[in-house]
Design a protein around this motif. Structure first.
Motif, PDB file in Angstrom:
ATOM      1  N   ILE A   1       0.839  -1.197   0.000  1.00 28.98           N
ATOM      2  CA  ILE A   1       0.000   0.000   0.000  1.00 28.98           C
ATOM      3  C   ILE A   1       0.877   1.250   0.000  1.00 28.98           C
ATOM      4  CG2 ILE A   1      -1.703   1.331   1.304  1.00 28.98           C
ATOM      5  CD1 ILE A   1      -2.919  -1.226   2.267  1.00 28.98           C
ATOM      6  N   PHE A   2       0.535   2.190  -0.885  1.00 26.81           N
ATOM      7  CA  PHE A   2       1.255   3.462  -0.974  1.00 26.81           C
ATOM      8  C   PHE A   2       0.528   4.520  -0.140  1.00 26.81           C
ATOM      9  CE2 PHE A   2       2.243   1.178  -4.825  1.00 26.81           C
ATOM     10  CZ  PHE A   2       3.583   1.435  -5.045  1.00 26.81           C
ATOM     11  N   TRP A   3       1.292   5.440   0.423  1.00 25.32           N
ATOM     12  CA  TRP A   3       0.700   6.646   1.005  1.00 25.32           C
ATOM     13  C   TRP A   3       0.947   7.802   0.051  1.00 25.32           C
ATOM     14  CZ3 TRP A   3       3.367  11.173   2.755  1.00 25.32           C
ATOM     15  CH2 TRP A   3       2.509  12.167   3.245  1.00 25.32           C
ATOM     16  N   SER A   4      -0.112   8.512  -0.306  1.00 21.94           N
ATOM     17  CA  SER A   4      -0.005   9.635  -1.241  1.00 21.94           C
ATOM     18  C   SER A   4      -0.614  10.875  -0.613  1.00 21.94           C
ATOM     19  CB  SER A   4      -0.735   9.321  -2.556  1.00 21.94           C
ATOM     20  OG  SER A   4      -0.209   8.167  -3.160  1.00 21.94           O
ATOM     21  N   PRO A   5       0.142  11.969  -0.526  1.00 28.82           N
ATOM     22  CA  PRO A   5      -0.465  13.215  -0.058  1.00 28.82           C
ATOM     23  C   PRO A   5      -1.406  13.775  -1.120  1.00 28.82           C
ATOM     24  CG  PRO A   5       1.780  13.607  -0.759  1.00 28.82           C
ATOM     25  CD  PRO A   5       1.565  12.129  -0.855  1.00 28.82           C
ATOM     26  N   CYS A   6      -2.417  14.485  -0.693  1.00 24.13           N
ATOM     27  CA  CYS A   6      -3.386  15.073  -1.625  1.00 24.13           C
ATOM     28  C   CYS A   6      -2.684  16.039  -2.573  1.00 24.13           C
ATOM     29  CB  CYS A   6      -4.475  15.805  -0.838  1.00 24.13           C
ATOM     30  SG  CYS A   6      -5.655  16.679  -1.863  1.00 24.13           S
ATOM     31  N   VAL A   7      -2.834  15.810  -3.861  1.00 24.70           N
ATOM     32  CA  VAL A   7      -2.156  16.642  -4.864  1.00 24.70           C
ATOM     33  C   VAL A   7      -2.656  18.079  -4.808  1.00 24.70           C
ATOM     34  CG1 VAL A   7      -1.789  16.980  -7.334  1.00 24.70           C
ATOM     35  CG2 VAL A   7      -1.719  14.681  -6.365  1.00 24.70           C
ATOM     36  N   VAL A   8      -3.970  18.256  -4.669  1.00 25.07           N
ATOM     37  CA  VAL A   8      -4.536  19.607  -4.656  1.00 25.07           C
ATOM     38  C   VAL A   8      -4.034  20.378  -3.437  1.00 25.07           C
ATOM     39  CG1 VAL A   8      -6.682  20.925  -4.603  1.00 25.07           C
ATOM     40  CG2 VAL A   8      -6.565  18.815  -5.911  1.00 25.07           C
ATOM     41  N   HIS A   9      -3.981  19.726  -2.301  1.00 28.97           N
ATOM     42  CA  HIS A   9      -3.482  20.388  -1.089  1.00 28.97           C
ATOM     43  C   HIS A   9      -2.011  20.761  -1.247  1.00 28.97           C
ATOM     44  CE1 HIS A   9      -2.127  20.443   3.246  1.00 28.97           C
ATOM     45  NE2 HIS A   9      -3.151  21.266   3.264  1.00 28.97           N
ATOM     46  N   THR A  10      -1.234  19.885  -1.871  1.00 27.75           N
ATOM     47  CA  THR A  10       0.181  20.181  -2.098  1.00 27.75           C
ATOM     48  C   THR A  10       0.349  21.365  -3.033  1.00 27.75           C
ATOM     49  OG1 THR A  10       0.716  17.842  -1.786  1.00 27.75           O
ATOM     50  CG2 THR A  10       2.358  19.207  -2.882  1.00 27.75           C
ATOM     51  N   LEU A  11      -0.423  21.387  -4.110  1.00 27.03           N
ATOM     52  CA  LEU A  11      -0.336  22.507  -5.045  1.00 27.03           C
ATOM     53  C   LEU A  11      -0.745  23.815  -4.376  1.00 27.03           C
ATOM     54  CD1 LEU A  11      -1.859  20.803  -8.210  1.00 27.03           C
ATOM     55  CD2 LEU A  11       0.527  21.459  -7.879  1.00 27.03           C
ATOM     56  N   ASN A  12      -1.723  23.753  -3.492  1.00 27.93           N
ATOM     57  CA  ASN A  12      -2.139  24.960  -2.787  1.00 27.93           C
ATOM     58  C   ASN A  12      -1.017  25.493  -1.893  1.00 27.93           C
ATOM     59  OD1 ASN A  12      -4.370  26.845  -2.019  1.00 27.93           O
ATOM     60  ND2 ASN A  12      -4.043  25.938  -0.010  1.00 27.93           N
ATOM     61  N   LEU A  13      -0.196  24.581  -1.381  1.00 28.05           N
ATOM     62  CA  LEU A  13       0.926  25.011  -0.544  1.00 28.05           C
ATOM     63  C   LEU A  13       1.998  25.747  -1.348  1.00 28.05           C
ATOM     64  CD1 LEU A  13       1.331  21.905   1.786  1.00 28.05           C
ATOM     65  CD2 LEU A  13       0.255  24.089   2.323  1.00 28.05           C
ATOM     66  N   PHE A  14       1.979  25.594  -2.683  1.00 25.59           N
ATOM     67  CA  PHE A  14       2.908  26.366  -3.504  1.00 25.59           C
ATOM     68  C   PHE A  14       2.736  27.864  -3.253  1.00 25.59           C
ATOM     69  CE2 PHE A  14       3.606  23.178  -7.234  1.00 25.59           C
ATOM     70  CZ  PHE A  14       4.260  22.347  -6.358  1.00 25.59           C
ATOM     71  N   PHE A  15       1.475  28.308  -3.161  1.00 32.46           N
ATOM     72  CA  PHE A  15       1.206  29.735  -2.947  1.00 32.46           C
ATOM     73  C   PHE A  15       1.782  30.189  -1.608  1.00 32.46           C
ATOM     74  CE2 PHE A  15      -2.096  28.501  -5.961  1.00 32.46           C
ATOM     75  CZ  PHE A  15      -2.054  29.538  -6.876  1.00 32.46           C
ATOM     76  N   LYS A  16       1.589  29.377  -0.573  1.00 34.57           N
ATOM     77  CA  LYS A  16       2.112  29.756   0.735  1.00 34.57           C
ATOM     78  C   LYS A  16       3.633  29.762   0.736  1.00 34.57           C
ATOM     79  CE  LYS A  16      -1.932  28.079   3.267  1.00 34.57           C
ATOM     80  NZ  LYS A  16      -2.438  27.195   4.348  1.00 34.57           N
ATOM     81  N   ASP A  17       4.240  28.820   0.034  1.00 32.49           N
ATOM     82  CA  ASP A  17       5.704  28.800  -0.053  1.00 32.49           C
ATOM     83  C   ASP A  17       6.228  30.035  -0.783  1.00 32.49           C
ATOM     84  OD1 ASP A  17       5.658  26.416   1.261  1.00 32.49           O
ATOM     85  OD2 ASP A  17       5.876  25.181  -0.540  1.00 32.49           O
TER      86      ASP A  17
END
Length: 680
Positions: free
Chosen positions: A280-296
């Motif tokens: 089983i793989f663990w995958s972080p939510c892609v949309v949430h990760t992309l949203n963090l681009f703005f905060k970064d």
């Protein structure tokens, strides 16, 4: 007599006789009150004094003098009422004050008898029901609402809604069971298609912290349940135990991955689950990760944060002051957006709307009304308002806002794509590269072009945190990325595209994923070999360049696996003759299994010496099954000939084929006519 029956003749002066042959027709007359001169019948005289009844067209103006003199109006009205009580002729029925109620039509009488309401009345009842219960009008677009209305129309006469107690108990339980039965076909695909367990935290209207579980695959997403975590510390171990329970309920062998957000406790939970379940793989939510681009970007780039704060201050000032907002709305058809913290891409949405409202904002702050209003504020608010007006009128601010919107636009559109419905896993890797290339193109010229290395570093750092092998597997198994025409087109940013099998990062992650999925080294080797067949376009993945092909080299039909054979039968609508040359015992087993799955009557009477991959199996394998399929020649089924090339298959010669003999030898059938005669 005339004045008794027609009392309004006393209020006018007849100046001309009747026009035409009818003595009771139109006459010329002058009103004694307003001195207006008209030519009409007595009915129009009545309309002149008392107005036109509903449903009638006004063809004469009202007497304004009589309307202005209330006492005189009442005198004339009483005079007419008394005359009408004595009786009037039928010719004056349109000029009476004591109007008779219109007779109901037969249809209206029937409606009253059976208590049938017209559509407008029913619509009003529906509207009042929606408004009284605070139900959004969007419910009228819901197909289930229309099913409810249809069921009521088709139900028994005099149907009454269920009681409150029945709805919240027995009916609710029955509804749940019904939905479970409807979702059973989706659950059945978990075994064949696999499933992803998606989990997210949220709070309900009671502010209770909940964590939900959703099962999703290519057939759709299904909400399983949610649990209240009030008073429970949401540590990684606690979340892991919660998700392990869901994995066991679904079936651990059916679960491909778990998806959570990027919080540290969720990452810890994912790592714990990967230790317990190797595949089983663990995958972080892609949309949430992309949203963090703005905060970064806002955190690392001072100019980005400064311009965003200015834009946020403008929006906040207008929304917090009703007078300012009213003046803005008088200049704009659009509203300013104060995006919630939980909304994805809030930086882009807020600044993009500011650009759309630029002219309206500039028009607002130059109004004299705006300046007068600022003078009524206290010193602090007045200074803030002046700063806001200055920012709105400063071209440099808008240039910076425009630059940020252009830079972040590719990120926003990728978020929008990933947040939509459908399967996205195979596209994320490629679209991430395209997003970075689009940002590179935007930042080549204009403001902040020298900052691209910083932006690229931020994007790549965040991408490394979310680029897990599962994304590379999806990318590597998407046929579109091997297409020569697609690869010939330059990628955004001017980079050259390359197929997944030529990308070292992708292949490394793919091999890592195969080792993780496989139960033993032998299965991992099989997966690698199958991938080689896939990207080399062998077997079923071969594409024929000829759309309609009959081979003359007497070749055999070969099937890579049971799925290709099943697809062959499905597309061919199995009704043609088939002679098969299985090169191994495995292919023959696949053939027999597939024919059974396809619900055909194809069976084979065969004895085949088993040789596979250079290995010899002792003895012979017997399949005592009878041939019972009705046959036709391939030439009689053109759909079959069109279908096979798309599967990478070719047709055998219609007069020649291979057949498995009873003695275990593969031989050609020399006499096709004799063969077909026996089959018949």
């Amino acid at each position: 007599m005339n004045s008794d029956v027609k009392p309004l003749l006393n209020e006018v002066i007849i100046t001309g006789g009747a026009q035409g042959k009818n003595p009771g027709g139109a006459k010329s007359w002058t009103c004694k009150h307003c001195n207006g001169k008209f030519s009409s019948s007595y009915t129009r005289i009545h309309y002149h004094f008392f107005g036109t009844p509903p449903g009638k067209k006004s063809e004469i103006r009202r007497c304004r003098e009589l309307l202005a003199n209330r006492e005189e109006y009442e005198r004339v009205r009483r005079m007419v009422m008394e005359a009408e009580k004595k009786g009037v002729s039928s010719s004056l029925k349109n000029s009476t004050l004591l109007r008779q109620q219109p007779k109901k039509s037969t249809a209206s009488a029937l409606d009253d008898m059976f208590k049938i309401m017209d559509k407008n009345s029913v619509d009003m009842k529906v509207m009042r029901g929606l408004c009284a219960n605070g139900i959004p009008f969007n419910v009228l677009r819901n197909p289930h609402f229309h099913e409810m209305i249809s069921a009521i129309n088709n139900g028994i006469r005099g149907y009454k809604a269920p009681s409150y107690e029945k709805a919240r108990t027995t009916l609710l339980d029955e509804c749940k069971r019904s939905l479970e039965n409807e979702l059973a076909p989706v659950k059945d695909t978990w075994f064949t298609h696999g499933v992803s367990i998606v989990s997210d935290g949220w709070s309900n209207v009671k502010r209770e912290p909940l964590i939900n579980i959703i099962a999703a695959n290519s057939r759709g997403a299904m909400f399983l349940y949610a649990q209240d975590f009030s008073g429970i510390p949401k540590t990684g171990e606690v979340i892991a135990d919660f998700m392990i329970t869901a994995i066991e309920e679904v079936g651990s062998s059916n679960v491909l991955q778990i998806v959570t957000d990027n919080a540290a406790n969720c990452e810890t939970a994912g790592r714990e689950i990967e230790k317990i379940y190797k595949h089983i793989f663990w995958s972080p939510c892609v949309v949430h990760t992309l949203n963090l681009f703005f905060k970064d970007l806002a955190k690392e780039l001072d100019w980005f944060e400064e311009i965003y704060n200015i834009g946020k201050s403008i929006v906040k000032f207008f929304l917090n002051h009703s007078h300012a907002l009213a003046m803005f709305r008088s200049q704009s058809k659009l509203e300013l957006l104060k995006v919630a913290k939980t909304r994805f891409a809030s930086h882009y949405i807020l600044l993009k709307r500011l650009i759309d409202c630029k002219e309206a904002l500039a028009s607002t702050v130059v109004l004299q009304k705006w300046k007068d209003w600022l003078k009524t504020l206290d010193a602090g608010k007045r200074k803030l308002g002046e700063d806001i007006a200055l920012a709105v009128l400063t071209d440099n601010v808008w240039e910076n806002v425009m630059a940020i919107v252009k830079i972040t636009k590719p990120i926003y559109f990728l978020i929008k794509y990933c947040d939509g419905d459908g399967q996205k896993m195979g596209e994320v890797y490629e679209r991430m590269d395209n997003m970075l290339g689009e940002i590179r193109e935007v930042m080549r010229t204009g403001l902040y072009s020298e900052c691209f290395p910083q932006v690229e570093k931020i994007v790549l750092q965040r991408w490394k945190k979310m680029n897990y092998p599962i994304h590379c597997v999806g990318f590597a198994l998407t046929p579109r990325f091997y297409d020569r025409e697609y690869l010939s087109k330059p990628a955004p940013g001017g980079l050259t595209r390359k197929s997944p099998n030529q990308d070292i990062e992708v292949i490394t992650a793919l091999m890592e994923a195969f080792n993780k999925i496989a139960e033993d080294p032998g299965e991992a080797e099989l997966l690698r070999n199958q991938y080689a067949i896939f990207h080399q376009r062998k077997g079923i993945f071969v594409k024929s360049m000829t759309p309609f092909l009959f081979t003359s080299d007497r070749s055999n039909i070969r099937f890579a696996n049971k799925f290709s054979f099943f697809l062959f039968l499905k597309m061919a609508n199995w009704n043609s003759s088939l002679f098969i040359n299985p090169s191994s015992i495995t292919e023959l087993l696949i053939l027999l299994y597939s024919s059974k799955s396809a619900s055909t009557s194809l069976t084979v009477n065969a004895v085949c010496e088993a040789r596979e991959a250079g290995s010899s199996y002792p003895g012979n394998c017997h399949f005592p099954l009878e041939v019972s399929t009705p046959f036709r020649t391939f030439t009689q089924n053109p759909r079959l000939a069109l279908a096979l090339p798309s599967l990478g298959l070719t047709l055998p010669d219609q007069e020649f084929g291979w057949k498995i003999s009873a003695c275990g030898q593969l031989r050609s059938d020399e006499n096709a006519e004799t063969r077909r005669g026996k089959q018949r």
